[in-house]
Write a protein that holds these residues in place. Structure first.
Motif, PDB file in Angstrom:
ATOM      1  N   GLU A  44      -1.119  -3.803   6.160  1.00 39.01           N
ATOM      2  CA  GLU A  44      -0.707  -2.821   5.005  1.00 39.01           C
ATOM      3  C   GLU A  44      -1.175  -1.160   5.594  1.00 39.01           C
ATOM      4  O   GLU A  44      -0.372  -0.380   5.444  1.00 39.01           O
ATOM      5  CB  GLU A  44      -1.000  -2.959   3.741  1.00 39.01           C
ATOM      6  N   LEU A  45      -2.425  -1.181   5.822  1.00 36.52           N
ATOM      7  CA  LEU A  45      -2.818   0.118   6.117  1.00 36.52           C
ATOM      8  C   LEU A  45      -2.353   0.710   7.594  1.00 36.52           C
ATOM      9  O   LEU A  45      -1.857   1.839   7.429  1.00 36.52           O
ATOM     10  CB  LEU A  45      -4.309   0.152   6.306  1.00 36.52           C
ATOM     11  N   ARG A  46      -2.007   0.016   8.335  1.00 32.01           N
ATOM     12  CA  ARG A  46      -1.254   0.314   9.580  1.00 32.01           C
ATOM     13  C   ARG A  46       0.317   0.897   9.294  1.00 32.01           C
ATOM     14  O   ARG A  46       0.585   1.839   9.806  1.00 32.01           O
ATOM     15  CB  ARG A  46      -1.384  -0.784  10.809  1.00 32.01           C
ATOM     16  N   SER A  47       0.897   0.062   8.361  1.00 29.39           N
ATOM     17  CA  SER A  47       2.189   0.104   7.968  1.00 29.39           C
ATOM     18  C   SER A  47       2.349   1.408   7.298  1.00 29.39           C
ATOM     19  O   SER A  47       3.417   2.406   7.153  1.00 29.39           O
ATOM     20  CB  SER A  47       2.883  -0.923   7.156  1.00 29.39           C
TER      21      SER A  47
ATOM     22  N   LEU B 191       0.946  -1.348   0.059  1.00 28.92           N
ATOM     23  CA  LEU B 191      -0.180  -0.181  -0.053  1.00 28.92           C
ATOM     24  C   LEU B 191       1.044   1.450   0.241  1.00 28.92           C
ATOM     25  O   LEU B 191       0.468   2.259  -0.886  1.00 28.92           O
ATOM     26  CB  LEU B 191      -1.055  -0.002   1.286  1.00 28.92           C
ATOM     27  N   SER B 192       1.785   1.339   0.926  1.00 23.42           N
ATOM     28  CA  SER B 192       2.653   2.652   0.738  1.00 23.42           C
ATOM     29  C   SER B 192       3.282   2.877  -0.476  1.00 23.42           C
ATOM     30  O   SER B 192       3.484   3.956  -0.849  1.00 23.42           O
ATOM     31  CB  SER B 192       3.851   2.361   1.777  1.00 23.42           C
ATOM     32  N   ILE B 193       3.671   1.839  -1.278  1.00 24.67           N
ATOM     33  CA  ILE B 193       4.409   2.116  -2.614  1.00 24.67           C
ATOM     34  C   ILE B 193       3.187   2.219  -3.680  1.00 24.67           C
ATOM     35  O   ILE B 193       3.242   3.181  -4.306  1.00 24.67           O
ATOM     36  CB  ILE B 193       5.016   0.672  -3.096  1.00 24.67           C
ATOM     37  N   LEU B 194       2.091   1.573  -3.372  1.00 23.81           N
ATOM     38  CA  LEU B 194       0.963   1.956  -4.337  1.00 23.81           C
ATOM     39  C   LEU B 194       0.353   3.506  -4.048  1.00 23.81           C
ATOM     40  O   LEU B 194       0.180   4.144  -5.329  1.00 23.81           O
ATOM     41  CB  LEU B 194      -0.141   1.056  -4.252  1.00 23.81           C
TER      42      LEU B 194
END
Length: 164
Positions: free
Chosen positions: A102-105, A74-77
Motif C-alpha cells: 500500500e505504501l508503494r502504491s 492508504l492512498s484513500i486514508l
C-alpha cells in the motif's frame, strides 16, 4: 469513523492531558462513545458526528496529529486525513498485512498531499500483522483535497491515469 473509539480512547486514557477529537458519522456509535466518555470521566474528548470529508471543511490544518486505523487503502486514508493535520504535524496510519505494498502504491498520494514517511513500526501481535506508518505533513494540503468521496474511491491518488 472511529467506530468503537479506536485508537482515540486508548490514546486519551494513556495521555489524559491531551485533547482528542473522535470523528464518527453514525449517531448510534456516537451515543456509545458519549457513554464511554462519561463512564471513564474523560475530559477534553470531543465526539463529532460527521464523515471525515465533511468534518475537514471546518478543521483544515487544525491538528498536531491525525491518527486512523485501517479503514481504507492508504492512498484513500491519506487523502481523508492529511488535510486535518497542521503543516509540520503527523499523520499516523495503523495498517495491517499489505502495508508495504500500500505504501508503494500511495507514492503519488504522498507527493500530492505533501507528506513524507518518517518511520514504520511493526506492532504485530499473535492475532496478526500490524504496522504503524508515521508521516510528516511538509506543507499545506492543496485546496483540491480532499475530493468528493465518490471521486476519492473511484480514482484514488495511486491511480494517476484519471488526471491525464
Amino acid at each position: 469513523g472511529t467506530g468503537a473509539g479506536f485508537p482515540g480512547i486508548p490514546v486519551k486514557i494513556t495521555w489524559p492531558q491531551i485533547r482528542v477529537t473522535l470523528v464518527e458519522p453514525l449517531k448510534k456509535r456516537c451515543r456509545f462513545l458519549e457513554a464511554v466518555k462519561e463512564a471513564l470521566h474523560l475530559e477534553d474528548l470531543e465526539i463529532c458526528p460527521e464523515r471525515a470529508e465533511e468534518f475537514e471543511a471546518g478543521h483544515r490544518d487544525a491538528f498536531d496529529a491525525v491518527c486512523s486505523r485501517a479503514v481504507a487503502r492508504l492512498s484513500i486514508l491519506l487523502e481523508l486525513t492529511a488535510p486535518l493535520a497542521k503543516p509540520g504535524g503527523l499523520v499516523i496510519a495503523l495498517k495491517g498485512p499489505g502495508a508495504a505494498a500500500e505504501l508503494r502504491s500511495a507514492a503519488p498520494a504522498l507527493e500530492a498531499l505533501h507528506l513524507k514517511l518518517l518511520k514504520e513500526t511493526d506492532t504485530s501481535l499473535s492475532a496478526g500483522e500490524r504496522v504503524n506508518l508515521y508521516f510528516e505533513k511538509q506543507g499545506p494540503t492543496p485546496a483540491d483535497y480532499p475530493r468528493n468521496f465518490g471521486q476519492i474511491k473511484k480514482h484514488p491518488l495511486e491511480d494517476t491515469t484519471w488526471q491525464k
